[in-house]
Scaffold this motif. Sequence first.
Motif: not given
Length: 214
Positions: A9-11, A14-15, A163, A187-188
């Motif tokens: 559920t973190g950046n 989730s990516a 993100p 970036t993520t």
Amino acid sequence: MKIGIIGATGNAGSALFAEATKRGHQAAAIVRDPAKARELLGGGASILERDAFDLTADDLSAFDVVVNAFGATPDQAYLHVDLTQSLIDGASGENAPRLIFILGAGSLTTGGDNHLFVDDLRNLPGAEAWVSIPENQLKQLEQLRTVTQVDWVGVSPSAHFIPGEATKPTLGGEALLYAPDGESHTTTGTMAVAILDEIENPAHRLTRFTVSDS
């Protein structure tokens, strides 16, 4: 493949979940709050409701790969090291998954003298409020480098891990990378692509590599 993602559920997590799902893998979010995970990842997301520190060898062996995207607050930054040891202990038996750890940029080298980037971070204004995180991520890498009985790989972003949508990943080794714009950032989305590429076509084992935007 069956891919478990700690911190989904973190950046970064989730990516990773989105990229793994897009590629047709069986991604599972390993989280303490399933309601939050379903809200963020979708009602049909596969979820294993578990505190990462409570994962058993049986839990881990259900996956081909487990990615640790766990993040801690500065006052609990030591948990990066503690969780790494817990996962190593749980993945030491038969049918153990490959472990992939998202590490910080602080353990990368930079400058003409190849000093650790964390040394620069310590000198930033206000660093005392958050520098415990990169310091413990450095300890995490040092800890992993003593491990040979588990199939692990570490992945570090560039200086700024933000993100964003994916670019084509640029990979490196121990040195801090810079994007074509002269800045050091990942970036993520780019990180997720690099990790899924590594999962599908393993090129690193018992080592760490770094990822930059292109």
